[in-house]
Design an enzyme around this catalytic site. Structure first.
Site, mmCIF file in Angstrom:
data_model
loop_
_atom_site.group_PDB
_atom_site.id
_atom_site.type_symbol
_atom_site.label_atom_id
_atom_site.label_comp_id
_atom_site.label_asym_id
_atom_site.label_seq_id
_atom_site.Cartn_x
_atom_site.Cartn_y
_atom_site.Cartn_z
ATOM 1 N N HIS A 208 4.679 -9.847 2.932
ATOM 2 C CA HIS A 208 3.761 -10.939 3.817
ATOM 3 C C HIS A 208 3.068 -11.647 2.531
ATOM 4 O O HIS A 208 2.357 -12.738 2.634
ATOM 5 C CB HIS A 208 2.768 -10.236 4.463
ATOM 6 N N THR B 73 12.728 5.519 11.033
ATOM 7 C CA THR B 73 13.762 4.561 11.756
ATOM 8 C C THR B 73 13.295 3.385 10.997
ATOM 9 O O THR B 73 12.220 2.897 10.995
ATOM 10 C CB THR B 73 13.531 4.552 13.066
ATOM 11 N N SER C 68 5.532 -6.494 -1.501
ATOM 12 C CA SER C 68 5.275 -6.578 -0.118
ATOM 13 C C SER C 68 5.783 -8.071 0.303
ATOM 14 O O SER C 68 5.379 -8.912 -0.260
ATOM 15 C CB SER C 68 3.888 -6.347 -0.160
ATOM 16 N N CYS D 284 -9.753 -7.320 0.600
ATOM 17 C CA CYS D 284 -9.908 -5.990 0.942
ATOM 18 C C CYS D 284 -11.508 -5.856 0.704
ATOM 19 O O CYS D 284 -12.151 -5.206 1.503
ATOM 20 C CB CYS D 284 -9.170 -5.007 -0.051
ATOM 21 N N THR E 156 0.946 -1.374 0.063
ATOM 22 C CA THR E 156 -0.024 0.152 0.163
ATOM 23 C C THR E 156 0.929 1.351 0.027
ATOM 24 O O THR E 156 0.517 2.319 -0.836
ATOM 25 C CB THR E 156 -0.883 0.016 1.240
ATOM 26 N N GLN F 28 1.562 -9.118 -6.619
ATOM 27 C CA GLN F 28 0.969 -10.421 -6.713
ATOM 28 C C GLN F 28 1.791 -11.190 -7.650
ATOM 29 O O GLN F 28 1.768 -12.396 -7.972
ATOM 30 C CB GLN F 28 -0.474 -10.457 -7.254
ATOM 31 N N ASN G 215 -4.804 -9.325 -8.449
ATOM 32 C CA ASN G 215 -4.984 -9.951 -7.085
ATOM 33 C C ASN G 215 -6.220 -10.894 -7.117
ATOM 34 O O ASN G 215 -6.465 -11.669 -6.311
ATOM 35 C CB ASN G 215 -4.929 -9.005 -5.919
HETATM 36 C C1 PLP Z 1 -1.954 -6.151 -6.062
HETATM 37 C C2 PLP Z 1 -1.667 -5.606 -4.879
HETATM 38 N N1 PLP Z 1 -1.252 -4.331 -4.470
HETATM 39 C C3 PLP Z 1 -1.026 -3.951 -3.450
HETATM 40 C C4 PLP Z 1 -1.467 -4.676 -2.018
HETATM 41 C C5 PLP Z 1 -1.162 -4.001 -0.991
HETATM 42 O O1 PLP Z 1 -0.263 -4.622 -0.324
HETATM 43 P P1 PLP Z 1 -0.080 -4.640 1.404
HETATM 44 O O2 PLP Z 1 -0.966 -5.556 2.032
HETATM 45 O O3 PLP Z 1 1.317 -4.948 1.624
HETATM 46 O O4 PLP Z 1 -0.482 -3.090 1.905
HETATM 47 C C6 PLP Z 1 -1.934 -5.748 -2.053
HETATM 48 C C7 PLP Z 1 -2.563 -6.839 -1.295
HETATM 49 O O5 PLP Z 1 -3.057 -7.483 -1.284
HETATM 50 C C8 PLP Z 1 -2.020 -6.241 -3.684
HETATM 51 O O6 PLP Z 1 -2.438 -7.709 -3.964
#
Ligand code: PLP
Length: 379
Positions: A201, A237, A199, A323, A70, A178, A149
């Site tokens: 995670h 930081t 990202s 989401c 994000t 993704q 996604n």
């Molecule tokens: C294509 C895509 N962009 C951005 C994000 C956002 O990532 P984060 O959860 O690390 O903020 C996601 C999370 O589902 C995603 O699938």
């Protein structure tokens, strides 16, 4: 438990957790501190940057640690708008982007920027012709995701890059959240990608940490101003434990990556073939899409009902995206793909990772058969 919701997030790898804990406990110094505890932390920070850069095939000074996808998307888009707004106020994106992109664009629209949302075909893919027509002399950014996604469609990033070679002043941002580890990503000099978002995670790393690729010489304004960390471009930081743990997760991701991708593709194909036998099932993900995402609907059954029914038998999937699932809105990606609303509200997403097995897919189909029969009776 069968966990098939890996596009929402993945389970943190135990060895990554161990790294996180070890760094937290043993390297607590601030990388900006002048004493040796600071030096030690800074050494680890730069070592991680080198490692991430080397895996991604780019230079260490092109890697910037962030809090995740994000932040990366917001930074790429708003940072470009702030930096280049004096030269032009037009941005281009697709109609199937993650909310982190879409909402950033919407915010800029309120500030007087103009955004073109490229349409997609039934497979969720943009048209290069439409992109060419949309480009203008005041365009400052093209932001297109590599892998969607919700349905796993793969955008033609290399071809977009080719088109943008004629527009050297336009920043090209790719949301690769993704895509990493799932498809080939080319950030080399010839790729024309200027900015890319990642990202941790989504690849068995910790939550709240990610990185941005910013091609050398490309300017975007910082969004986080302060102490000047990350070469003065992203203050705050550093989350050192998260960064070191993420680079470990990235190393693991790229160990035998092709074999892992192939395994996921086989599971996806197996599931897709099993589901398509049912006349009431519509599969929205293309066989040529990403190997890990399968989006489909069982007509007449709302997505959230399906998700909870599967949960009761220990199988975790999601409606089209984590989401949108809480807001219970139907998928904007599916509506952009011209999937009728009544079908889109039935959509669910199975998303895989390298630890998933064919045996789990078989079990999924067994449980699906039971559910389908149960729902058939209700109807
Ligand atoms: C294509 C895509 N962009 C951005 C994000 C956002 O990532 P984060 O959860 O690390 O903020 C996601 C999370 O589902 C995603 O699938």
């Amino acid at each position: 438990m069968i966990y098939f919701d890996n596009s929402a997030t993945t389970q943190t790898d135990p060895s990554v957790v161990a790294t996180y804990v070890k760094v937290t406990e043993e390297v607590f110094g601030n990388p900006s501190s002048l004493h040796h505890l600071g030096d030690h932390a800074d050494g680890l920070l730069q070592q991680s940057r080198k490692q991430v850069a080397s895996i991604m095939g780019v230079e260490p000074k092109e890697i910037f640690f962030t809090s995740g996808g994000t932040e990366g998307d917001n930074w790429a888009i708003k940072g470009t708008a702030i930096e280049k707004g004096k030269y032009g106020k037009h941005l281009i994106t697709s109609s199937v982007e993650h909310p982190a992109v879409k909402e950033s664009m919407a915010q800029l629209e309120k500030q007087g920027f103009e955004v073109t949302y490229l349409s997609v075909n039934r497979e969720g893919i943009i048209s290069l012709e439409e992109l060419k027509e949309a480009l203008r002399s005041d365009t400052i950014l093209v932001s297109i995701m590599a892998v969607n996604n919700e349905v796993g469609s793969i955008q033609p990033i290399a071809e977009i890059g080719e088109i943008l070679k004629a527009y050297p002043k336009v920043h090209f941002h790719v949301d690769a959240v993704q895509a990493i580890g799932k498809i080939k990503l080319d950030l080399s000099a010839s790729s024309r990608v200027d900015l890319a978002t990642f990202s941790a995670h989504k690849f068995h790393g910790p939550k709240g940490i990610g990185f941005m690729y910013i091609r050398q010489g490309k300017k975007i304004a910082p969004l986080l101003s302060g102490g000047g960390q990350e070469f003065g471009r992203r203050s705050g930081t550093e989350n050192l434990a998260g960064i070191v743990a993420m680079s470990k997760a990235l190393r693991l991701l790229y160990t035998d990556a092709l074999v892992k991708q192939q395994k996921q593709r086989e599971i996806k194909e197996y599931l897709s073939a099993g589901l398509e036998k049912y006349s009431k099932v519509s599969v929205f993900s293309s066989p040529t899409g990403a190997p890990h995402i399968l989006c489909f609907a069982l007509r007449g059954i709302r997505g959230e009902v399906f998700v909870h029914a599967m949960e009761k038998v220990g199988i975790y999937i999601s409606t089209t995206s984590a989401c949108s699932s809480r807001s219970q809105t139907s998928s904007s990606t599916l509506s952009a793909m011209h999937v009728p609303e009544n079908l889109a509200t039935s959509a669910v997403r199975v998303s895989l990772t390298d630890t998933n097995t064919l045996a789990e897919a078989k079990q999924f189909l067994v449980e699906f058969a039971k559910l389908e029969e149960q729902f058939r009776d209700i109807h």
